[in-house]
Design a protein around this motif. Structure first.
Motif, PDB file in Angstrom:
ATOM      1  N   ALA A 173     -20.723  -6.001  36.832  1.00 52.22           N
ATOM      2  CA  ALA A 173     -20.980  -6.060  35.384  1.00 52.22           C
ATOM      3  C   ALA A 173     -20.448  -4.797  34.724  1.00 52.22           C
ATOM      4  CB  ALA A 173     -22.482  -6.185  35.142  1.00 52.22           C
ATOM      5  N   ALA A 174     -20.442  -3.704  35.461  1.00 50.87           N
ATOM      6  CA  ALA A 174     -19.915  -2.444  34.932  1.00 50.87           C
ATOM      7  C   ALA A 174     -19.422  -1.592  36.085  1.00 50.87           C
ATOM      8  CB  ALA A 174     -20.998  -1.700  34.163  1.00 50.87           C
ATOM      9  N   VAL A 175     -18.386  -0.779  35.795  1.00 51.73           N
ATOM     10  CA  VAL A 175     -17.870   0.158  36.787  1.00 51.73           C
ATOM     11  C   VAL A 175     -17.899   1.552  36.170  1.00 51.73           C
ATOM     12  CG1 VAL A 175     -15.901   0.829  38.202  1.00 51.73           C
ATOM     13  CG2 VAL A 175     -16.356  -1.590  37.782  1.00 51.73           C
ATOM     14  N   PHE A 176     -18.562   2.456  36.863  1.00 53.53           N
ATOM     15  CA  PHE A 176     -18.642   3.846  36.412  1.00 53.53           C
ATOM     16  C   PHE A 176     -17.662   4.653  37.255  1.00 53.53           C
ATOM     17  CE2 PHE A 176     -22.426   1.989  34.787  1.00 53.53           C
ATOM     18  CZ  PHE A 176     -22.856   2.759  33.710  1.00 53.53           C
ATOM     19  N   VAL A 190     -26.304  -2.032  43.273  1.00 54.14           N
ATOM     20  CA  VAL A 190     -25.524  -0.818  43.033  1.00 54.14           C
ATOM     21  C   VAL A 190     -24.522  -0.669  44.168  1.00 54.14           C
ATOM     22  CG1 VAL A 190     -25.604   1.688  42.794  1.00 54.14           C
ATOM     23  CG2 VAL A 190     -27.426   0.282  41.808  1.00 54.14           C
ATOM     24  N   ALA A 191     -23.225  -0.644  43.812  1.00 54.29           N
ATOM     25  CA  ALA A 191     -22.170  -0.482  44.815  1.00 54.29           C
ATOM     26  C   ALA A 191     -21.573   0.908  44.693  1.00 54.29           C
ATOM     27  CB  ALA A 191     -21.097  -1.541  44.633  1.00 54.29           C
ATOM     28  N   ASN A 192     -21.197   1.476  45.836  1.00 54.32           N
ATOM     29  CA  ASN A 192     -20.668   2.842  45.872  1.00 54.32           C
ATOM     30  C   ASN A 192     -19.458   2.850  46.805  1.00 54.32           C
ATOM     31  OD1 ASN A 192     -20.272   5.575  45.888  1.00 54.32           O
ATOM     32  ND2 ASN A 192     -22.056   6.055  47.162  1.00 54.32           N
ATOM     33  N   LEU A 193     -18.274   3.113  46.222  1.00 57.57           N
ATOM     34  CA  LEU A 193     -17.033   3.177  47.007  1.00 57.57           C
ATOM     35  C   LEU A 193     -16.807   4.599  47.472  1.00 57.57           C
ATOM     36  CD1 LEU A 193     -14.320   2.076  48.082  1.00 57.57           C
ATOM     37  CD2 LEU A 193     -13.369   2.456  45.796  1.00 57.57           C
ATOM     38  N   MET A 226     -16.171  -0.691  31.554  1.00 58.59           N
ATOM     39  CA  MET A 226     -15.702   0.525  32.210  1.00 58.59           C
ATOM     40  C   MET A 226     -16.391   1.723  31.584  1.00 58.59           C
ATOM     41  SD  MET A 226     -13.628   1.361  34.670  1.00 58.59           S
ATOM     42  CE  MET A 226     -12.458   0.016  34.740  1.00 58.59           C
ATOM     43  N   PHE A 227     -16.914   2.572  32.408  1.00 59.42           N
ATOM     44  CA  PHE A 227     -17.527   3.817  31.952  1.00 59.42           C
ATOM     45  C   PHE A 227     -16.845   4.965  32.667  1.00 59.42           C
ATOM     46  CE2 PHE A 227     -20.725   0.663  31.040  1.00 59.42           C
ATOM     47  CZ  PHE A 227     -21.351   1.092  29.876  1.00 59.42           C
ATOM     48  N   ILE A 256     -23.623  -3.085  39.525  1.00 56.99           N
ATOM     49  CA  ILE A 256     -23.037  -1.910  38.881  1.00 56.99           C
ATOM     50  C   ILE A 256     -22.345  -1.114  39.968  1.00 56.99           C
ATOM     51  CG2 ILE A 256     -23.486   0.054  37.371  1.00 56.99           C
ATOM     52  CD1 ILE A 256     -24.459  -2.592  36.205  1.00 56.99           C
ATOM     53  N   SER A 257     -21.053  -0.811  39.769  1.00 59.39           N
ATOM     54  CA  SER A 257     -20.284  -0.095  40.790  1.00 59.39           C
ATOM     55  C   SER A 257     -19.981   1.322  40.343  1.00 59.39           C
ATOM     56  CB  SER A 257     -18.975  -0.829  41.089  1.00 59.39           C
ATOM     57  OG  SER A 257     -19.248  -2.088  41.645  1.00 59.39           O
ATOM     58  N   PHE A 258     -19.968   2.201  41.314  1.00 55.08           N
ATOM     59  CA  PHE A 258     -19.683   3.612  41.056  1.00 55.08           C
ATOM     60  C   PHE A 258     -18.532   4.017  41.968  1.00 55.08           C
ATOM     61  CE2 PHE A 258     -23.894   2.839  39.618  1.00 55.08           C
ATOM     62  CZ  PHE A 258     -24.105   3.685  38.539  1.00 55.08           C
TER      63      PHE A 258
END
Length: 1646
Positions: free
Chosen positions: A348-351, A326-329, A373-374, A255-257
């Motif tokens: 699987a999802a990008v917030f 959990v990925a955080n850019l 996409m969220f 899950i990326s943020f």
């Protein structure tokens, strides 16, 4: 916080994406400087009080506000920005020359002091120091210069006006910038280590690393390769199983943020809350409110971090029931489209977090991806627009479920809860799972670099895969590809241990059995050598032979691949094991699975083991063999790896053995690589299995010993850590060696019968190797604690016995209470009580009962020797970070250990000495149960050095006393003569004075001697600590020497006084008679002159004869009645034997002393019938020939006493003019009886009954009395006044004629005085001085340095003679042979280069110089007559020469010579005498000179060589322990019993048994010491507690005597009248060169 929300106005980067259209042109932007201003976000006026995180953005110098992610500088200036930061952090040089593990792990001052970071350049090292010790505070980065800016300054009005504009972040560095910089400046292995440690701290780790210098980012796949995670997903809840896998291979949803534009919420802080329990909050990601988290990010925008949430299987704790990444850019996705695209394709999802969406922005709508996409917005932000949100949502086709809005009615807790639910829905429903390894393909498509793509890494991967890809079944693979270290090596290990323990000996002959074991070992080595090298090991050796980094990558790939394989295999086996354990009847199946579990472990250590066995097998081949030459480089390769930080396996955990040849050669090569910087200190850890030993070492030193639950440490591994120059001076070493060991009391080994012995072996080894031993104890298990303490105490006790004094620190883990140190006072007392109890038990088993408590064994203070460390995890794994208290406590412990090592009394070993110590120690610990024998070259070297020094001090002591005795005897002899310089005139008073003087001198010398010993043991160099245990023995020897010398001096003073008294009495009579004759001669001269007729010689002769007869007739001559010496000797003999009881006196009275000693002393065997009984006993028992031993003892004592007698009686040699017959003194017989008693005490191992003692003493006293009676009678005869007068008749007559004729007597009298008075005195002087000089000269020779050296040279000399007769003499009459050898060595040396005559000339020159000086002084003094001149002359020489009063009296009779003319002639005569003496000494042979010396060199050297005189009670080999008063006897080289005549009763065949083998066997022996009872050899210490006979640690140690016996077997048998021995075949193969090498090794003469 992120963006302004993350509190760090970010730098603009264009990393693979489009440049933001709102960014100012490059030329208008400036890098970060003091002019940069921070203003409030125009889009947000929400206060923090409303729980909204307010952002700030950067405005350039022109005042333009950037949109999205404001910039500090443009892409054109990015390079400068990176360089500036690296320079600021002190990392500039490391951008090109990367940091290495050896650099960051070396021990320097920063690593062991608490100084905070003083400036920004300290920050990276501060972070690394904390990180390597997995300290969760590592990201709290602030230097002192930064924190000092926070202090109060003098306030002004304008300051208060601008209060709201003040910012203190200008000089601070954002932790993310430090982390990014370090990853950019480190090589792949440091990156991997950092990622691993960050993961343990539950820090996020870089997934995509930006590089401002290249505008590229990199996927950090390699960096994360080493992270292994263990967790329990929902699917394994019921089975209680777990998943353990390498995280980059885990297929779990990511899950990326990300952030688009400005955002008033802190994305990173929300993520931390999302992943944390309310009870266990943790900062996974750096955010605005962390220390320095609000500092501007200068190079870390574009950094994508990753962390993982892993469930524990506990529903009440787990936030998510399935694992996720959990990925955080960091930064705005508008600036980092490449990273955003990567995340969209891998997640699987990008917030997407936002405040304001631009409806025209196509960044979100243009993407083609599978990720959900969220959109996450903050309604409270003034920039928020619902219309824009709807437009974008519609374009993206998002439902309201994909929109998450933070409203003013929803607090952060509710907001995070909602966000968590969305994430959980994604995890449960998504099929998009991708492991990080597969993300590399997408990275390549997007132009993102992958760290693993470097050629060296790829080549290494291919090489590793080529080996590991072929592994299907691990046990089969090991058997096929790694055969040498498998069963063959284990068989070799069993054979090696059997050589020591002889458990399966049975009734077989020991030496035959051991020879058979040797042959089996040889066959196994041949089998190893005949095996072709497998493909796998060929590839392995080839790969590790490649240059530096490539082989590092290869070994890492190998380790990871093999771990993966083992983990997979072991996981399945554990499941089977668990299933089988449910049914108690599956015992056999469980055992099989147990064995398979052990066999299914495969790591790089197995390949190195195989390599070691290949090398060891090659070494057993001939030196010129091609295979051997081809493999000679292997140790150097391994040494290079050790130097690079890779561990070396010391103890093979599977075989429980050390491949000594392999490990020794690796260490030798390591020594060559680092010399002369080769000093090391050793730290080891011991503890129960799975109590965190490896973790403790890893945390302390930042290293990476294996800690996975699948594969516990087996055996022992060593690592090398470099010591930095700034610490070397404190630690006095170049490297620290860290040794990790397998756990004691391991479950796998608990089933084995010898598991306790195994633990003892390992504990003894590591304790023996270490300078400091860490005893790791888990507080919750008191039973195991007691077990490990017992093992450890045994190890420390053994080390004390061999002189090793390792320091000890107890570490109590899992002590969580803050007040643990105070509250554990009772526990510390309990621990000490237990240690004392264990010490007593261990001391009893080791037969060292003098050790009553633990502090007797080693220095230990319960207050400073125990450390309490909290639990490792702060919370519940797998999401718990390492406890900061654990890291801090371990750090303090590390500092303490460094301090202890710095204050260590002993100096550091070098690598070669460590190697020697390890080899000797391992040989020693291989013995059964607690039979601990230790032979080590370092100890031997230290002991030999101590003995050599002690011998010097001992000789200095003796020489000083010898000189004093010579002077004292001169003083006594000159008493009452003109030469006397003493103020005391009474003999008794003089003797009392001298006795007092010598007593004071002896006390002073003893104190000096003891002080030398004390200072010697205080020095740090020379491994003095290894011989610390002998300190008291040598001190006792010094005290004993004083007592012996005192007795000797008193005896000599008494004898000198008695002789002087007798001589004085005789002299007085002779003087009176001479005066009467002189008066008569003078009267005759007057009468003859009055006749006035010329008288010729004939007439004068007639007149003189007539006068002589008349005068002599008038003189009264009292009869000289000889004393009955036999009566005196009988008295002292009775006095000596009276304390022995009435039986002794009765035996004494049965025989007249005058009948004793007329025939040779021959001991007759008694109780012959007892022998008959013995002969009928089992042929396994060897005969102890008591009669022969006693006869040899008697012969040696008689010979020594006879030599003493011969020295005292008059010599027959004509050249010994200086030696006049002395009278008998009772002191002589007292000294003889003392010698006999002393020698008999030395043979305590032989029963000496009273009949033997009385008979021997009667024999010796009878011989002595006869010689002394003759000596006494000769003295009386020589000094009979009547005879003396008649001897001088002609001289009187000649003098009478000279005086009558008035002839000048000057020349004649000068010649007479020189010949009769001076020459004998000079000869006596030379003989008195020469002995000590010769001893000093001989002691310079290597063979007389120490007892070991002498024994070595004697045996080497015997080997060169190659004569069975010589060996027979040596064995049968050891002392006699040694005396002859010493005399021979002395003669040979003194014959070289006229050495003897150099020494003689020195003393001749000295005495003659004194004589000439005395003539000169006497001439200057005015004297009326010649007598005064002579008296003056004699007085000048009073303390140098003893001039015979007889000769002087004869010379002075009727002496009418002119004084001046006499002086001239006298000088000339002295010159002539000088030449005559020198010529005379040159004509004498050396042996003749030696016989006449007062101090016999051969006797003194014999005392040094023979030492205590004890011989092994079994084989008769001599003790070589130093000092004269040692408590234990040792011999380095025992010999076969057959050489001394030991044989098998039933066959009469000589025995080949050697003591060193017998002492570990159940074979029986009998001796007088145990009244002929049979006792097993292995219990010999019960009978002979003062003998140490180590079992043969090296089969080659006795090769010398084996060679002798094999060579002269027939001859020895013939000499002993027995059958030749059955010589083992291995003995027959021993060459003379091997025998010599064995001799060198045994005496440590290499």
């Amino acid at each position: 916080m992120e963006g302004t929300g993350d509190g760090d106005p970010p730098v603009h980067h264009n990393l693979g994406g489009n440049i933001n259209k709102d960014v100012s042109p490059p030329e208008e932007e400036t890098p970060l400087s003091s002019d940069t201003r921070t203003v409030s976000d125009p889009c947000s006026d929400t206060l923090r009080g409303s729980e909204t995180m307010e952002d700030s953005s950067i405005v350039d110098v022109q005042g333009r506000s950037g949109t999205g992610s404001p910039s500090i500088g443009t892409s054109a200036n990015t390079r400068t920005q990176l360089q500036t930061l690296l320079e600021d952090l002190g990392l500039k040089q490391h951008y090109t020359k990367k940091l290495t593990l050896s650099k960051i792990l070396q021990i320097d001052l920063k690593a062991i002091n608490d100084e905070p970071a003083k400036c920004n350049s300290d920050l990276p090292w501060y972070f690394l120091k904390k990180l390597m010790m997995v300290n969760v505070t590592a990201r709290n980065l602030q230097s002192e210069c930064e924190s000092s800016n926070d202090g109060a300054t003098e306030a002004t009005e304008s300051d208060f006006d601008n209060l709201c504009d003040i910012t203190d972040s200008g000089d601070k560095v954002n932790p993310l910038d430090v982390i990014t910089a370090l990853f950019l400046c480190s090589d792949g292995f440091v990156q991997q280590e950092m990622a691993l440690k960050m993961s343990m701290c539950q820090f996020s780790v870089p997934l995509l690393l930006p590089d401002c210098d290249t505008d590229q980012c990199k996927l950090m796949l390699w960096a994360m390769r080493d992270i292994v995670k263990t967790y329990r997903p929902r699917s394994l809840l019921q089975s209680k199983g777990f998943t353990e896998e390498r995280i980059v291979l885990s297929e779990i949803p990511m899950i990326s943020f990300v952030r688009l534009g400005e955002c008033s919420m802190s994305k990173s802080e929300i993520l931390n809350k999302l992943l944390s329990n309310s009870e266990e909050y943790h900062d996974f990601f750096v955010h605005h409110d962390m220390e320095c988290g609000d500092s501007p990010r200068r190079i870390s925008n574009g950094l994508t971090e990753i962390t993982w949430y892993l469930p524990s299987g506990k529903n009440n704790i787990d936030i998510f029931s399935e694992p996720l990444a959990v990925a955080n850019l960091r930064g705005d996705i508008a600036s980092f489209e490449t990273q955003f695209s990567f995340l969209c394709q891998t997640s699987a999802a990008v917030f997407v977090f936002f405040d304001n969406l631009d409806p025209e922005c196509n960044l979100l709508t243009n993407l083609h991806h599978k990720a959900q996409m969220f959109l996450v917005g903050n309604q409270q932000s003034k920039c928020f627009s619902m219309d824009a949100l709807k437009t974008v949502a519609t374009k993206l086709g998002l439902s309201k479920d994909n929109i998450i809005i933070k409203t003013k009615h929803k607090n952060y807790a509710e907001f995070v809860k909602g966000l968590r639910k969305k994430v959980n829905d994604v995890i449960e429903n998504t099929k998009e799972k991708m492991c990080i390894e597969k993300m590399a393909d997408i990275a390549h498509e997007l132009g993102i670099l992958v760290d693993e793509d470097c050629p060296k890494c790829q080549t290494a991967k291919e090489n590793a895969d080529a080996i590991t890809s072929k592994i299907q079944n691990i046990p089969d693979y090991k058997a096929a590809q790694l055969p040498l270290h498998g069963e063959i090596w284990k068989e070799l290990t069993i054979l090696e241990k059997e050589e020591f323990r002889l458990k399966n000996l049975g009734s077989e002959d020991i030496e035959m059995y051991k020879a058979g074991l040797q042959e089996k070992k040889g066959e196994l080595r041949k089998k190893q050598s005949s095996e072709n090298m497998s493909d796998a090991i060929t590839c392995f050796i080839s790969a590790i032979s490649s240059p530096g980094l490539e082989r590092h990558y290869f070994l890492k790939w190998m380790r990871m691949n093999l771990d993966n394989l083992s983990r997979e295999k072991l996981s399945g086996l554990r499941k089977q094991y668990k299933e089988k354990c449910k049914d108690a009847e599956n015992t056999e199946a469980i055992k099989d699975i147990d064995k398979e579990l052990s066999n299914s472990s495969l790591g790089t250590e197995h390949f190195f083991r195989e390599m070691g066995q290949i090398y060891e097998a090659s070494v057993s081949l001939p030196e010129q063999d091609r295979s051997r030459k081809q493999l000679q480089h292997l140790p150097k390769i391994c040494a290079g790896l050790l130097l690079d930080g890779f561990p070396l396996e010391l103890v093979d955990g599977d075989a429980s053995n050390i491949p000594l040849t392999w490990v020794s050669d690796v260490l030798s090569q390591l020594n060559e690589l680092v010399s002369p910087n080769n000093k090391i200190l050793v730290v080891t850890v011991l503890g129960v299995q799975s109590t965190g030993k490896s973790t403790l070492l890893n945390t302390m030193f930042g290293v990476q010993f294996a800690v996975s639950s699948g594969r516990c440490t087996r055996g022992a591994f060593m690592l090398l850590i470099r010591i930095n120059e700034d610490v070397k001076k404190d630690l006095n070493c170049d490297f620290m060696v860290i040794i990790d060991t397998e756990g004691l009391k391991s479950a796998e080994l608990a089933q084995l019968d010898d598991s306790y012995e195994h633990d003892n072996e390992l504990a003894t080894l590591v304790v023996g190797l270490s300078d400091i031993t860490i005893i790791n104890i888990a507080m919750e298990n008191s039973t195991q604690m007691k077990d490990i303490l017992q093992i450890v105490v045994h190890a420390f006790l053994r080390m004390k016995e061999v002189g090793k004094k390792p320091k000890c620190q107890f570490v109590h883990q899992n002590v969580s209470d803050v007040s643990a140190n105070e509250n554990t006072l009772r526990q510390r007392k309990l621990l000490l009580d237990q240690l004392n109890e264990m010490t007593q038990a261990a001391a009893k088993m080791e037969k060292k009962e003098k050790n009553k408590c633990f502090t007797d064994v080693m220095e230990y203070n319960p207050e400073t020797g125990s450390w309490y460390i909290p639990g490792l995890w702060n919370g519940n794994p797998p999401m718990a970070p390492v406890n900061a208290g654990y890291s801090e406590a371990v750090y303090q412990f590390k500092k303490n250990i460094t301090h202890i090592l710095g204050n260590c009394e002993s100096s550091a070993n070098d690598i070669l000495k460590f190697k020697e110590w390890m080899s000797s120690l391992w040989r020693a610990v291989k013995h059964e149960n607690f039979i601990f024998s230790f032979r080590n070259s370092l100890v031997a070297e230290a002991y030999m050095k101590l003995c050599t020094e002690f011998n010097k001090w001992e000789w200095d002591f003796k020489e000083s006393i010898y000189k004093w005795i010579t002077n004292a005897e001169t003083t006594i002899s000159n008493l009452g003569t003109p030469a006397s310089k003493s103020k005391i005139v009474d003999l008794k008073e003089l003797i009392l004075s001298l006795t007092s003087e010598v007593s004071t001198k002896l006390t002073k010398l003893e104190e000096e001697h003891l002080e030398k010993i004390k200072k010697y043991f205080e020095q740090k160099d020379g491994h003095v600590h290894l011989v610390e245990r002998y300190k008291e023995e040598f001190a006792n020897s010094a005290r004993s020497l004083r007592r012996d010398m005192q007795n000797s001096v008193y005896s000599q003073l008494t004898a000198a006084a008695e002789i002087k008294q007798g001589q004085t009495e005789v002299q007085n009579i002779k003087e009176n008679h001479t005066k009467e004759i002189e008066r008569a001669v003078c009267a005759l001269i007057d009468v003859c002159r009055k006749k006035n007729i010329k008288m010729g010689d004939e007439e004068l002769n007639q007149e003189f004869d007539k006068m002589w007869k008349e005068t002599v007739k008038k003189l009264s001559f009292s009869e000289q009645v000889p004393t009955n010496v036999f009566t005196s000797v009988s008295h002292y003999l009775l006095e000596n034997l009276s304390p022995k009881g009435s039986h002794a006196c009765e035996l004494l009275s049965q025989k007249n002393l005058q009948d004793c000693g007329k025939t040779p002393f021959i001991l007759t065997a008694k109780k012959w019938w007892k022998r008959l009984v013995i002969k009928m006993m089992s042929d396994l028992h060897l005969r102890q020939d008591h009669t022969i031993r006693l006869q040899n003892i008697a012969d040696n004592i008689i010979e020594e006493c006879l030599q003493y007698v011969m020295e005292k009686v008059k010599t027959e040699e004509p050249e010994a003019d200086a030696k006049k017959t002395k009278n008998y003194s009772d002191a002589y017989i007292q000294e003889i009886l003392r010698i006999v008693d002393e020698r008999l005490q030395k043979h305590e191992d032989v029963t000496v009954d009273i009949e033997f003692e009385v008979s021997l003493k009667q024999n010796i006293c009878g011989i002595a009395a006869r010689h002394f009676q003759k000596m006494h009678e000769d003295f009386l005869k020589e000094n009979d006044p009547h005879l003396c007068l008649n001897r001088n008749r002609e001289k009187f007559c000649d003098t009478f004629k000279d005086v009558f004729n008035e002839r000048d007597q000057s020349q004649k009298k000068a010649e007479e005085f020189t010949k009769q008075c001076l020459k004998p005195a000079v000869e006596t002087f030379v003989y008195s001085k020469l002995g000590p000089d010769i001893i000093r000269e001989m002691r310079k020779q290597s063979q007389f340095n120490a007892r070991h050296c002498s024994q070595y040279e004697i045996l080497l000399d015997l080997l060169s003679k190659n004569s069975v007769g010589e060996y027979i003499r040596y064995i049968r009459s050891y002392e006699g042979y040694v005396k002859e050898w010493i005399l021979d060595q002395t003669e040979k040396h003194l014959s070289k280069d006229s050495k003897m005559f150099e020494l003689v000339d020195q003393h001749l020159d000295s005495s003659l110089s004194s004589i000439k000086a005395a003539i000169h002084k006497a001439t200057k003094k005015t004297s009326a007559d010649l007598k005064t001149f002579i008296n003056n002359f004699c007085q000048e020489l009073g303390d140098t020469l003893v001039i015979s009063q007889d000769a002087l009296g004869d010379f002075m009779m009727l002496n009418k010579a002119n004084q001046e003319q006499f002086a001239d002639w006298f000088t000339q005569s002295v010159d002539e005498m000088e030449q005559a003496l020198k010529q005379g000494f040159k004509e004498r042979d050396i042996q003749s000179i030696l016989k006449h010396l007062d101090v016999k060199p051969q006797n003194e050297l014999f005392t040094q060589v023979i030492g205590c005189g004890k011989q092994c009670p079994f084989c008769g080999v001599a003790c070589v322990s130093g000092g004269g008063n040692h408590a234990e006897h040792t011999a380095p080289l025992h010999r076969p019993r057959g050489l001394k005549g030991g044989y098998w009763y039933t066959t009469n065949i000589l025995s080949t048994h050697i003591c060193t083998s017998l002492v570990v066997s159940d074979i029986l022996f009998r001796s007088d010491a145990i009244k002929d009872e049979w006792t097993p050899y292995k219990k010999y210490k019960d009978i002979y507690p003062d003998w140490i006979i180590p079992s043969d640690g090296s089969y080659e140690a006795s090769d010398y005597w084996k060679y002798v016996m094999a060579t002269f077997n027939e001859e020895f048998a013939q000499k002993h009248g027995l059958m030749p021995a059955d010589i083992p075949t291995t003995w027959k193969k021993i060459t003379r060169l091997q025998a010599e090498q064995s001799l060198k090794g045994s005496f440590n003469m290499n």
